[in-house]
Design a protein around this motif. Structure first.
Motif, mmCIF file in Angstrom:
data_model
loop_
_atom_site.group_PDB
_atom_site.id
_atom_site.type_symbol
_atom_site.label_atom_id
_atom_site.label_comp_id
_atom_site.label_asym_id
_atom_site.label_seq_id
_atom_site.Cartn_x
_atom_site.Cartn_y
_atom_site.Cartn_z
ATOM 1 N N PRO A 223 51.442 34.339 38.635
ATOM 2 C CA PRO A 223 50.637 35.254 39.453
ATOM 3 C C PRO A 223 50.885 35.055 40.952
ATOM 4 N N VAL A 224 50.979 36.167 41.650
ATOM 5 C CA VAL A 224 51.216 36.131 43.098
ATOM 6 C C VAL A 224 50.004 36.715 43.816
ATOM 7 N N ALA A 225 49.478 35.946 44.777
ATOM 8 C CA ALA A 225 48.396 36.438 45.642
ATOM 9 C C ALA A 225 48.976 36.604 47.046
ATOM 10 N N LEU A 226 48.156 37.138 47.947
ATOM 11 C CA LEU A 226 48.681 37.560 49.247
ATOM 12 C C LEU A 226 47.803 37.030 50.375
ATOM 13 N N SER B 146 45.675 41.486 58.963
ATOM 14 C CA SER B 146 45.510 42.718 58.196
ATOM 15 C C SER B 146 46.212 42.613 56.853
ATOM 16 N N MET B 147 45.472 42.818 55.799
ATOM 17 C CA MET B 147 46.068 42.803 54.458
ATOM 18 C C MET B 147 46.909 44.064 54.213
ATOM 19 N N PHE B 148 46.643 45.110 54.992
ATOM 20 C CA PHE B 148 47.450 46.323 54.836
ATOM 21 C C PHE B 148 48.911 46.024 55.198
ATOM 22 N N ARG B 149 49.085 45.354 56.331
ATOM 23 C CA ARG B 149 50.445 45.022 56.745
ATOM 24 C C ARG B 149 51.106 44.082 55.742
ATOM 25 N N GLU B 150 50.321 43.114 55.250
ATOM 26 C CA GLU B 150 50.886 42.177 54.261
ATOM 27 C C GLU B 150 51.306 42.911 53.001
ATOM 28 N N MET B 151 50.476 43.857 52.574
ATOM 29 C CA MET B 151 50.813 44.589 51.349
ATOM 30 C C MET B 151 52.128 45.339 51.525
ATOM 31 N N PHE B 152 52.265 46.012 52.655
ATOM 32 C CA PHE B 152 53.500 46.774 52.893
ATOM 33 C C PHE B 152 54.704 45.846 52.932
ATOM 34 N N GLU C 2 50.974 46.858 41.710
ATOM 35 C CA GLU C 2 51.196 45.406 41.615
ATOM 36 C C GLU C 2 50.726 44.725 42.911
ATOM 37 N N VAL C 3 51.039 45.355 44.036
ATOM 38 C CA VAL C 3 50.671 44.778 45.334
ATOM 39 C C VAL C 3 49.150 44.802 45.523
ATOM 40 N N LEU C 4 48.527 45.905 45.117
ATOM 41 C CA LEU C 4 47.064 45.976 45.222
ATOM 42 C C LEU C 4 46.398 44.891 44.376
ATOM 43 N N LYS C 5 47.008 44.619 43.221
ATOM 44 C CA LYS C 5 46.480 43.569 42.349
ATOM 45 C C LYS C 5 46.607 42.196 43.017
ATOM 46 N N MET C 6 47.717 41.980 43.685
ATOM 47 C CA MET C 6 47.902 40.722 44.424
ATOM 48 C C MET C 6 46.801 40.554 45.469
ATOM 49 N N ALA C 7 46.518 41.659 46.167
ATOM 50 C CA ALA C 7 45.589 41.599 47.303
ATOM 51 C C ALA C 7 44.122 41.521 46.878
ATOM 52 N N THR C 8 43.864 41.750 45.603
ATOM 53 C CA THR C 8 42.470 41.744 45.135
ATOM 54 C C THR C 8 42.275 40.755 43.980
ATOM 55 N N LYS D 168 33.304 61.449 48.616
ATOM 56 C CA LYS D 168 34.579 61.373 47.868
ATOM 57 C C LYS D 168 35.531 60.313 48.426
ATOM 58 N N ASN D 169 35.040 59.441 49.283
ATOM 59 C CA ASN D 169 35.876 58.320 49.709
ATOM 60 C C ASN D 169 35.943 57.287 48.589
ATOM 61 N N LEU D 170 36.825 56.299 48.781
ATOM 62 C CA LEU D 170 37.146 55.379 47.683
ATOM 63 C C LEU D 170 36.397 54.046 47.797
ATOM 64 N N LEU D 171 35.742 53.666 46.717
ATOM 65 C CA LEU D 171 35.176 52.311 46.630
ATOM 66 C C LEU D 171 36.147 51.451 45.829
ATOM 67 N N MET D 172 36.372 50.246 46.304
ATOM 68 C CA MET D 172 37.259 49.317 45.566
ATOM 69 C C MET D 172 36.843 47.883 45.898
ATOM 70 N N PRO D 173 37.346 46.907 45.142
ATOM 71 C CA PRO D 173 37.009 45.529 45.485
ATOM 72 C C PRO D 173 37.588 45.169 46.851
ATOM 73 N N GLY D 174 36.909 44.321 47.604
ATOM 74 C CA GLY D 174 37.420 43.890 48.902
ATOM 75 C C GLY D 174 38.712 43.109 48.742
ATOM 76 N N PHE D 175 39.498 43.068 49.834
ATOM 77 C CA PHE D 175 40.752 42.305 49.819
ATOM 78 C C PHE D 175 40.457 40.810 49.925
ATOM 79 N N LYS D 176 41.276 40.010 49.250
ATOM 80 C CA LYS D 176 41.176 38.561 49.314
ATOM 81 C C LYS D 176 42.350 38.034 50.126
#
Ligand SMILES: [Zn+2]
Length: 435
Positions: A296-299, A311-317, A337-343, A62-70
């Motif tokens: 469009p904004v990327a991160l 770390s993209m986690f810190r950037e997202m926050f 919106e932030v998750l979309k930026m990061a992916t 039940k963990n989460l699969l998602m696209p990797g961060f860019k």
């Protein structure tokens, strides 16, 4: 090689689709199935001849699969400079600390320093990087050998590289192997003569290709460009027809209305670097303004000398936190919106249109987020948990091009961590001696 992830939660990042419980299957470097449990039976009905056998079946619990961060802006090999020169004014930091060390770096040094960054990328769920640095060929080799997806951008300025090298990299690295690609670019307006910039613009026209560069990172840089040319960096570069085929800017902190019109008109990407902008006191980018205009904004993390972590986690926050502070509005730039930026946005900025989402036929650049950690509980809203309380320790698995490169603390990049750390310490000792 066929891998089945089952018993998973799945965040595809397809527009408007909620997280669902289901499965993702990969074959070689592609996703061949991504759907709900009920669709699995349907799949077998439609493909009766292919009762697939898998090389590995992974219970995601039940963990989460998602696209990797860019990570859409970095200078990976600056790992050597991490925590070597901090808490200094920007110009002193650059001229007295960074440049003298960089002058001593060899292509081989940069190979290993890039691989050190790759360890940090994959343990933090980053599957692609948009890298700008000194020796493109050894960076490309480091990424190919480690299995890291890397889009490099031209780094030419008045002091290093050449327009000829940028063109050569453009022609050799695109299509050389499955991990590397290359986009036209230059370091920044303030480090390049007008003649040099005109040559890059000519290349953009020759190849009908986008161009990326650092733009308006600091107020000083922006003011000096206005003094030199009577225009902001965005306006000046656009006057050279630099962005006729699109592209984008890293940082874009100090921009005005006219700059934003250009970004919009040229279909450019903003790559924001909130960690670096915070640490170097460069300012807060108006990302809410960009988003409102449909830019469009990327991160990106920027390099490890100016951040210092990758770390993209810190950037997202920080991206959402600083936007909220700047606008004095806690509702602006929400977690999705932030998750979309990061992916998604990062993938598109980098020209990696097949790595943006989880979907059949897309490239298998997938991460697994561990939801069985205190900072992910309770499960009220997984996306908000990732952006507001997540960190790299939540990454359980990182797959790039169908190959698992990181899993539960173990790295798989072709070189052991002990050997790599030793190499990096040797490089550091040698350069300290030479300085
Ligand atoms: Zn940078």
């Amino acid at each position: 090689m066929r891998i089945r992830f089952y018993n998973a939660r799945v965040l595809t990042m397809r527009d408007g689709e909620d997280i669902f419980e289901g499965e993702v299957w990969t074959q070689d470097d592609k996703i061949i199935f991504c759907g709900k449990k009920s669709q699995v039976d349907e799949y077998y009905k439609e493909n009766p001849q292919s009762k697939l056998s898998f090389d590995r079946e992974i219970d995601c619990k039940k963990n989460l699969l998602m696209p990797g961060f860019k990570n859409a802006h970095t200078h990976s090999a600056m790992t050597l400079l991490r925590s070597r020169a901090d808490d200094l004014p920007l110009q002193d930091w650059l001229n007295e600390q960074i440049f003298p060390v960089e002058a001593k770096l060899t292509a081989e040094d940069i190979y290993y320093l890039t691989q050190l960054a790759i360890l940090e990328y994959i343990e933090g769920g980053i599957t692609s990087i948009f890298d700008m640095y000194l020796t493109p060929m050894s960076i490309a080799d480091a990424c190919r050998d480690a299995g890291m997806r890397c889009v490099q951008v031209g780094a030419v300025n008045n002091f290093s590289q050449s327009v000829e090298l940028v063109e050569e990299c453009y022609n050799t690295l695109n299509g050389r192997d499955s991990y590397n690609s290359y986009i036209l670019g230059f370091h920044a307006e303030y480090t390049c003569s007008k003649e040099l910039l005109e040559k890059i613009a000519e290349l953009a026209h020759k190849y009908k290709a986008p161009v990326f560069t650092h733009i308006s990172e600091t107020a000083k840089e922006t003011a000096e460009c206005k003094e030199r040319y009577g225009l902001t960096p965005t306006q000046f570069l656009d006057s050279l027809h630099m962005f006729d085929y699109g592209g984008g800017g890293y940082h874009l902190v100090h921009t005005d209305e006219k700059d934003m019109e250009i970004l919009k008109k040229r279909g450019m990407y903003v790559v924001t670097n909130p960690g670096s902008n915070t640490k170097l006191a460069s300012g807060i980018a108006p990302i809410n303004e960009y988003l409102k205009r449909g830019i469009p904004v990327a991160l990106g993390t920027d390099g490890p000398a100016s951040n210092n972590c990758l770390s993209m986690f810190r950037e997202m926050f920080l991206a959402t936190g600083l936007a909220k502070l700047r606008e004095n509005d806690a509702s602006c730039v929400d977690a999705m919106e932030v998750l979309k930026m990061a992916t998604v946005n990062g993938a598109h900025a980098m020209g990696l249109n097949n790595c943006d989402m989880l979907s059949e036929g897309k490239t298998a650049d997938i991460i697994m987020i561990d939801l069985n950690k205190p900072n992910m509980r309770p499960i009220n809203n997984i996306c908000k948990n990732i952006v507001y309380s997540g960190d790299p320790s939540n990454v359980k698995m990182t797959m790039i091009g169908g190959i698992i490169r990181y899993e539960d603390g173990n790295y798989n990049i072709g070189i052991g961590t002990d050997e790599l750390y030793k190499k990096v310490e040797e490089i550091k000792a040698r350069i300290d001696k030479e300085l």
